[in-house]
Design a protein around this motif. Sequence first.
Motif, PDB file in Angstrom:
ATOM      1  N   ARG A  22       0.828  -1.193   0.000  1.00 14.23           N
ATOM      2  CA  ARG A  22       0.000   0.000   0.000  1.00 14.23           C
ATOM      3  C   ARG A  22       0.872   1.257   0.000  1.00 14.23           C
ATOM      4  NH1 ARG A  22      -4.182  -1.380   4.905  1.00 14.23           N
ATOM      5  NH2 ARG A  22      -4.847  -3.451   4.185  1.00 14.23           N
ATOM      6  N   ARG A  24       0.095   4.356   0.418  1.00 15.28           N
ATOM      7  CA  ARG A  24      -0.226   5.296   1.491  1.00 15.28           C
ATOM      8  C   ARG A  24       0.461   4.891   2.798  1.00 15.28           C
ATOM      9  NH1 ARG A  24      -5.768   4.901  -0.482  1.00 15.28           N
ATOM     10  NH2 ARG A  24      -6.251   6.694  -1.783  1.00 15.28           N
ATOM     11  N   GLU A  25       0.349   3.602   3.129  1.00 15.79           N
ATOM     12  CA  GLU A  25       0.962   3.117   4.355  1.00 15.79           C
ATOM     13  C   GLU A  25       2.486   3.205   4.288  1.00 15.79           C
ATOM     14  OE1 GLU A  25      -1.669   1.978   3.049  1.00 15.79           O
ATOM     15  OE2 GLU A  25      -3.151   1.800   4.651  1.00 15.79           O
ATOM     16  N   SER A  32       7.767  10.057   2.088  1.00 16.77           N
ATOM     17  CA  SER A  32       7.484  10.152   0.655  1.00 16.77           C
ATOM     18  C   SER A  32       8.692   9.874  -0.227  1.00 16.77           C
ATOM     19  CB  SER A  32       6.920  11.531   0.322  1.00 16.77           C
ATOM     20  OG  SER A  32       7.825  12.552   0.715  1.00 16.77           O
ATOM     21  N   ILE A  43      -1.284   6.927  -5.367  1.00 15.01           N
ATOM     22  CA  ILE A  43      -1.992   7.524  -4.234  1.00 15.01           C
ATOM     23  C   ILE A  43      -2.987   8.572  -4.732  1.00 15.01           C
ATOM     24  CG2 ILE A  43      -1.718   9.013  -2.215  1.00 15.01           C
ATOM     25  CD1 ILE A  43       0.924   7.588  -1.640  1.00 15.01           C
TER      26      ILE A  43
END
Length: 236
Positions: A22, A24-25, A32, A43
Amino acid sequence: MKIDKKNSFSSRSLKSWHIADRPREKLFQKGSAHLTSSELLAILIGKGNAKENAVQLSQRILSSVNYNLVHLSKMGLSELTKFKGIGMTKAVTIAAALELGRRRQRAETIDSPQVKSSKDAYQYIKTYVEDLNHEEFWILLLNRSNKIIDQILISKGGVSGTIVDPKLVFKPALQKSASGIILTHNHPSGNLNPSKDDIRLTHKIKVAGKYLELEVLDHLIVTSTGYYSFADEGTL
């Protein structure tokens, strides 16, 4: 056996992925800087289509521009929506994120907007014009200390040129009591060589500036990969 496309891996949203996959995780846990461009783009778009997950779709989009983010920035909304799974809402989200990146670059120059060389002027103006697919003509207005007072868009044109009225160049310069002007325009083709029209226009504006006591300090031709300076090349 009939496959339920709603539950197939390729069509799942980011929320249903294994946590290690994932984006985002991953961003939350590692920052980032540890994400690939494809993961960052994933994302933004959230989910892919029936055959691709968000990262796979992002990889295909980036592959179409050879993973060059500058070229991605030049893609219009209509070009982005040609990819299955990218509707207008997602295309607008991508365009907004890229514009934020450009504005962030501009903000870095605000703290020290003094022009000491052609490179300084290029670094300041490039974020306004480098990703455009049409020509725009801008001027930088400077005070006696060569600090930038303002940047003014004079005209917009097509892919191969734009029409510039010298009166429109000097009007804002006189209104803001500028001491000097730097002319700038972009070449969407990437060609840095000035055209005959570029040379004639530069000479015309420079001569007019002498009568108005407004010095034309330079004329920059800007592309995404570099610039041409009339002053540096001795053609001003």
